[in-house]
Design an enzyme around this catalytic site. Structure first.
Site, short mmCIF file in Angstrom:
data_model
loop_
_atom_site.label_atom_id
_atom_site.label_comp_id
_atom_site.label_asym_id
_atom_site.label_seq_id
_atom_site.Cartn_x
_atom_site.Cartn_y
_atom_site.Cartn_z
N THR A 117 -73.50 49.74 -47.66
CA THR A 117 -74.31 50.90 -48.04
C THR A 117 -73.74 51.63 -49.25
OG1 THR A 117 -74.80 53.16 -47.32
CG2 THR A 117 -73.08 52.06 -46.13
N TYR A 140 -69.68 57.94 -41.54
CA TYR A 140 -70.52 56.73 -41.60
C TYR A 140 -70.07 55.84 -42.75
CZ TYR A 140 -74.58 53.91 -42.97
OH TYR A 140 -75.39 52.88 -43.37
N1 LIG Z 1 -81.81 52.48 -43.55
C1 LIG Z 1 -81.14 52.58 -44.71
O1 LIG Z 1 -81.61 53.22 -45.67
C2 LIG Z 1 -79.80 51.90 -44.89
C3 LIG Z 1 -79.10 52.08 -46.10
C4 LIG Z 1 -77.89 51.43 -46.28
C5 LIG Z 1 -77.39 50.60 -45.30
N2 LIG Z 1 -78.05 50.46 -44.13
C6 LIG Z 1 -77.47 49.57 -43.11
O2 LIG Z 1 -78.48 48.65 -42.70
C7 LIG Z 1 -78.29 48.28 -41.34
C8 LIG Z 1 -79.60 48.41 -40.60
O3 LIG Z 1 -80.08 49.75 -40.72
P1 LIG Z 1 -81.50 50.19 -40.12
O4 LIG Z 1 -81.96 51.34 -40.92
O5 LIG Z 1 -82.36 49.01 -39.96
O6 LIG Z 1 -81.03 50.75 -38.70
P2 LIG Z 1 -81.69 50.56 -37.26
O7 LIG Z 1 -81.06 51.59 -36.39
O8 LIG Z 1 -83.18 50.53 -37.35
O9 LIG Z 1 -81.20 49.10 -36.84
C9 LIG Z 1 -79.94 48.85 -36.28
C10 LIG Z 1 -80.14 47.84 -35.16
O10 LIG Z 1 -78.85 47.49 -34.63
C11 LIG Z 1 -78.89 47.56 -33.21
N3 LIG Z 1 -77.53 47.86 -32.77
C12 LIG Z 1 -76.79 48.96 -33.05
N4 LIG Z 1 -75.58 48.87 -32.48
C13 LIG Z 1 -75.55 47.67 -31.82
C14 LIG Z 1 -74.57 47.01 -31.03
N5 LIG Z 1 -73.37 47.56 -30.77
N6 LIG Z 1 -74.87 45.80 -30.52
C15 LIG Z 1 -76.08 45.22 -30.75
N7 LIG Z 1 -77.04 45.81 -31.48
C16 LIG Z 1 -76.78 47.03 -32.00
C17 LIG Z 1 -79.93 48.62 -32.90
O11 LIG Z 1 -80.49 48.52 -31.62
C18 LIG Z 1 -80.97 48.37 -34.01
O12 LIG Z 1 -81.92 47.42 -33.61
C19 LIG Z 1 -77.17 49.15 -40.82
O13 LIG Z 1 -75.98 48.37 -40.82
C20 LIG Z 1 -77.06 50.28 -41.84
O14 LIG Z 1 -75.74 50.76 -41.93
C21 LIG Z 1 -79.25 51.10 -43.88
#
Ligand SMILES: NC(=O)c1ccc[n+]([C@@H]2O[C@H](COP(=O)([O-])OP(=O)(O)OC[C@H]3O[C@@H](n4cnc5c(N)ncnc54)[C@H](O)[C@@H]3O)[C@@H](O)[C@H]2O)c1
Length: 329
Positions: A117, A140
């Protein structure tokens, strides 16, 4: 067909990536504990329920499916929550990733694409490239940087190839209307703008209105989730011929202020969106904009769906009172 283990495949970005993987001929096996994801979003490959911190369960799933690579999305990903409860972030993100790396090493999986990120960079006035110093300003971002370091150490010592994709702000929804963003609570800006437009929130909060930016509100670089998903497929293909550790920014190189995004949403939805002015939040950088030149050159990153208007137009059906979101999930 090549099988890819997708941790967090039931989540927002992971589910879009599974759709892109299936379209490219891979079999995406979702591994998810459904803490923030949805079983109904797993539609392009098998689903395996499990928690990242559960090594025997991960090993069992790996033995069943024998994936050639892992895409690792699963994490806790809210800045505000990480400031209030850093312990759970260190546990889920760092301990979870350490367990996944151990499972991969024990079973000989040598290719990893990791969801990193822009929060690993912290505050920077100018465009951020991959050589910009990483100085995260919230728990985070620090946990995600710690995982990058852990992956780097594994690449140096063991037979692992890895790409860390540092996304800027993921936004929008599947243009076919099959997937969208569905978090509860929902902290992200565009969903909150559209929830306010649909009357599901009294107003959208603007956190910081006198910042050193042209209109005083925070600036972010928004990239469409389907553009992100395609970049993951490209990263996987790149890894087949690239040893070592690689990091790429995924963004557009264009900053959009919170105010400008609200105005774009008013145009697209043809509604007036009420605003609530609030102080800047602790841990929130003023501006984050990517130099994504490396991803464009090496991965062929395209951001054709990432204009504010397209982001809003693809996300609006999920939030509009006329949208039939429930029947699609
Ligand atoms: N949304 C953004 O703008 C953004 C920006 C930069 C980075 N990210 C990264 O992208 C990734 C996905 O983000 P997102 O927005 O889709 O989030 P999200 O919360 O929609 O998806 C995360 C998924 O991981 C699962 N999860 C969490 N902890 C878990 C565990 N211990 N075991 C198994 N499953 C688990 C959740 O149930 C969920 O389905 C993350 O790693 C986040 O740090 C997101």
């Amino acid at each position: 067909m090549t099988t890819v283990l997708v941790t967090g495949g039931a989540g927002y970005i992971g589910s879009h990536a599974c759709k892109a993987l299936a379209a490219a001929g891979y079999v995406p096996v979702t591994f998810d504990n459904l803490s923030t994801g949805h079983r109904s979003a797993v539609r392009w490959g098998p689903f395996e329920y499990g928690d990242l911190k559960d090594l025997p369960r991960l090993q069992e799933v790996i033995r069943t499916w024998r994936p050639a690579a892992v895409m690792h999305f699963a994490a806790s990903a809210y800045v505000g929550e990480s400031v209030a409860d850093p312990a759970s972030y260190w546990r889920n993100n760092v301990q979870g990733s350490a367990t996944l790396l151990e499972a991969m090493r024990l079973s000989g999986i040598e290719a990893l694409v990791f969801s990193s990120t822009c929060a690993t960079y912290g505050n920077h006035d100018s465009l951020i490239n991959e050589a910009t110093p990483q100085r995260p300003c919230n728990p985070y971002g620090r946990t995600k940087l710690a995982v990058e370091w852990m992956i780097g150490d594994h690449v140096a010592a063991y037979a692992l190839r890895a790409v860390c994709l540092r996304y800027f702000n993921a936004a929008g929804a599947d243009p076919d209307g099959e997937l969208g963003e569905d978090h509860d609570p929902e902290p992200h800006l565009i969903p909150r703008i559209l929830m306010a437009a649909a009357g599901r929130l009294p107003a959208v909060e603007i956190f910081g209105t006198a910042l050193p930016t042209p209109d005083g509100t925070p600036i972010r670089d928004y990239i469409h989730v389907s553009d992100l998903a395609d970049a993951h497929v490209a990263a996987l293909k790149y890894l087949s011929g690239a040893a070592g550790f690689h990091a790429f920014n995924l963004g557009t190189g264009r900053g959009t202020s919170v105010l400008a995004m609200i105005e774009a949403a008013e145009q697209v939805t043809r509604r007036t969106i009420p605003r609530l002015l609030k102080p800047q939040r602790p841990g929130d950088p003023v501006q984050l904009v990517a130099d994504a030149g490396a991803a464009r050159t090496v991965l062929g990153l395209r951001t054709s769906r990432s204009s504010p208007e397209t982001l809003i137009a693809t996300a609006w059906p999920w939030f509009s009172p006329d949208g039939d979101r429930a029947s699609r999930m």
